[in-house]
Design an enzyme around this catalytic site. Structure first.
Site, PDB file in Angstrom:
ATOM      1  CB  CYS A  30      41.395  43.780  35.274  1.00 18.87           C
ATOM      2  SG  CYS A  30      39.155  43.617  34.015  1.00 18.87           S
ATOM      3  CG  ASP A  44      41.800  43.169  45.674  1.00 22.90           C
ATOM      4  OD1 ASP A  44      40.072  42.390  45.799  1.00 22.90           O
ATOM      5  OD2 ASP A  44      41.472  43.402  44.747  1.00 22.90           O
ATOM      6  CE  LYS A  51      35.920  38.741  41.021  1.00 18.62           C
ATOM      7  NZ  LYS A  51      36.706  38.663  39.724  1.00 18.62           N
ATOM      8  CG  HIS A  79      41.472  43.614  39.554  1.00 14.70           C
ATOM      9  ND1 HIS A  79      40.413  44.752  39.188  1.00 14.70           N
ATOM     10  CD2 HIS A  79      40.854  42.850  38.330  1.00 14.70           C
ATOM     11  CE1 HIS A  79      39.493  43.864  38.530  1.00 14.70           C
ATOM     12  NE2 HIS A  79      39.579  42.916  37.966  1.00 14.70           N
ATOM     13  CD  GLN A 107      39.663  36.107  41.939  1.00 18.01           C
ATOM     14  OE1 GLN A 107      40.036  35.246  41.670  1.00 18.01           O
ATOM     15  NE2 GLN A 107      39.655  37.428  40.774  1.00 18.01           N
TER      16      GLN A 107
HETATM   17  N1  PLP Z   1      40.489  42.083  43.014  1.00 18.69           N
HETATM   18  C1  PLP Z   1      40.736  41.457  42.240  1.00 18.69           C
HETATM   19  C2  PLP Z   1      42.184  40.098  42.203  1.00 18.69           C
HETATM   20  C3  PLP Z   1      39.460  40.503  41.694  1.00 18.69           C
HETATM   21  O1  PLP Z   1      40.154  39.531  40.597  1.00 18.69           O
HETATM   22  C4  PLP Z   1      38.590  41.247  40.594  1.00 18.69           C
HETATM   23  C5  PLP Z   1      38.104  40.766  39.840  1.00 18.69           C
HETATM   24  O2  PLP Z   1      38.430  40.128  39.290  1.00 18.69           O
HETATM   25  C6  PLP Z   1      38.637  42.440  41.421  1.00 18.69           C
HETATM   26  C7  PLP Z   1      39.250  42.991  41.959  1.00 18.69           C
HETATM   27  C8  PLP Z   1      37.039  43.352  41.140  1.00 18.69           C
HETATM   28  O3  PLP Z   1      36.152  42.907  41.896  1.00 18.69           O
HETATM   29  P1  PLP Z   1      34.392  42.855  41.272  1.00 18.69           P
HETATM   30  O4  PLP Z   1      34.900  43.573  39.467  1.00 18.69           O
HETATM   31  O5  PLP Z   1      33.560  41.688  41.835  1.00 18.69           O
HETATM   32  O6  PLP Z   1      34.469  44.395  42.012  1.00 18.69           O
END
Ligand code: PLP
Length: 404
Positions: free
Chosen positions: A363, A199, A225, A122, A202
């Protein structure tokens, strides 16, 4: 027993209609809906406890502090951290990664050092490293993947050099659903003496995560999430690492003593928590974690696995269907394209049928470049989705496909 009808009753929003159709909410990868008890916890705290935490001698402040620190303990238990000192509250995954990129980069990286990420990151696990690269001249190395959407572990091994300082990799791809073998990848990194940030945005919502079993050095996730509120997330870090990292932001809460000449910093985890935390959100996050724990993370994983397998099987019946991401180990995300129908058109028309999916690059533009596409339609399932909703999705996609 996993009683899906009872589960759905906990989520008032699932009863609403859009465009006169029952809502079919399949955008859980972006954010999840909230069970009543999570929202109630926020309302209750605002109405009956609200006071700033940590600093007050008065009753309400102490009660709010107990709730807030109790939530830290709930998070600790949920991810099996050794100590609450290892649980830092942030605004979410994005802030957790930025915090680490800044603090780790400040202390342990200099020009020519390297961080390893993967093709399927992401943007929030790419751009913070690019900002660090611009500040300090570090290099970013990228783990490639195969066409099914699985990382190439042999190539990963080859990326290590004596300049590698950190691996930062996603647990689960938000586009492909691939569950990366992070435990194995962490073991590999440790053989090279390199720590790993996972990270888990998900990862945490879909299966039990045990940071000690993974031996992760750092693990980031977002509350919203995992059925919790927006604006709160977590950075887990091993105490021995966090102790050695400098603060990310300065302000109240993170200090021990301040003079105009010199400031000494607070102990963990407060060293990384400048300013008033969103203590209402931390309480609600803890209630969300209680909620999924009561349902059972293994039950949730099994339910979502069934939905994902069923959705992939049914979608494949549609002519010109291209599923994107067919890793052997896959979480509850299904990305697809049908013929040359633009993902945006598909998403817009599905919306008119009451079906909420996400479209676009999610993203993850470098991943789109690797796949040679601009975007996908993405259905992502949560603990309250049903096979009936998958059927509605499939019928909707068929209908839109016929229109083109
Ligand atoms: N990393 C992953 C794999 C994600 O899917 C997301 C959000 O869609 C994020 C990071 C960023 O999360 P947040 O916007 O809650 O900080």
């Amino acid at each position: 027993m996993y009683d899906i009808n009872k589960v759905r009753e906990d989520f008032p929003i699932l009863g609403r209609e859009v465009y006169g159709k029952p809502l079919v909410y399949l955008d859980n990868g972006a954010t999840t809906q909230k069970p009543r008890m999570v929202v109630d916890a926020m309302v209750d705290e605002y109405y009956s406890v609200n006071a700033n935490v940590h600093r007050g001698v008065h009753f309400l402040s102490q009660q709010a502090t107990e709730l807030h620190e109790g939530s830290r303990e709930t998070v600790r238990r949920f991810i099996n951290a050794r100590s609450t000192n290892e649980v830092i509250f942030t605004r979410g995954t994005t802030e957790s990664i930025n915090l680490l990129a800044f603090s780790f980069g400040e202390e342990f990286m200099s020009e020519g050092d390297e961080v390893i990420v993967s093709t399927m990151e992401h943007h929030s696990n790419i751009v913070p490293w690019q900002l660090l690269a611009a500040r300090k001249g570090i290099a970013i190395k990228v783990i490639p993947m195969n066409d099914q959407g699985e990382l190439l572990l042999d190539e990963y091994e080859k990326l290590f050099s004596e300049r590698t300082k950190l691996v930062s990799v996603t647990h689960v791809s938000n586009v492909l659903g691939t569950v990366n073998p992070v435990k194995q990848m962490i073991a590999t990194a440790h053989e090279h003496g390199v720590p790993v940030l996972v990270d888990g945005a998900q990862g945490v919502p879909h299966a039990a995560v045990d940071v000690q079993d993974l031996d992760a050095d750092f693990y980031a996730f977002s509350g919203h999430k995992v059925y919790g509120p927006t604006g709160v997330g977590v950075l887990y870090g091993k105490e021995e690492w966090l102790d050695r990292l400098p603060p990310y932001q300065g302000g109240g809460e993170m200090i021990q003593t301040v003079t105009f000449e010199k400031t000494t910093f607070n102990e963990l985890p407060f060293k990384f928590e400048a300013g008033t935390p969103d203590y209402i959100a931390t309480t609600a996050l803890a209630r969300a974690l209680d909620y999924v724990t009561a349902l059972g993370m293994d039950n949730i994983a099994a339910h979502e696995h069934d939905l994902t397998q069923y959705a992939m099987m049914r979608l494949k019946e549609i002519p010109n269907m291209r599923l994107i991401g067919e890793a052997e180990h896959k979480s509850s995300v299904v990305s697809f394209l049908v013929g040359d129908i633009h993902h945006f058109d598909m998403g817009t028309l599905l919306d008119r049928l009451g079906i909420a999916v996400r479209t676009g690059h999610h993203c993850a533009q470098p991943l789109m470049q690797r796949l040679g596409i601009e975007g996908t339609v993405r259905a992502s399932f949560g603990l309250y989705n049903t096979r009936d909703e998958v059927d509605i999705l499939v019928a909707g996609v068929e209908r839109v496909s016929r229109m083109f």
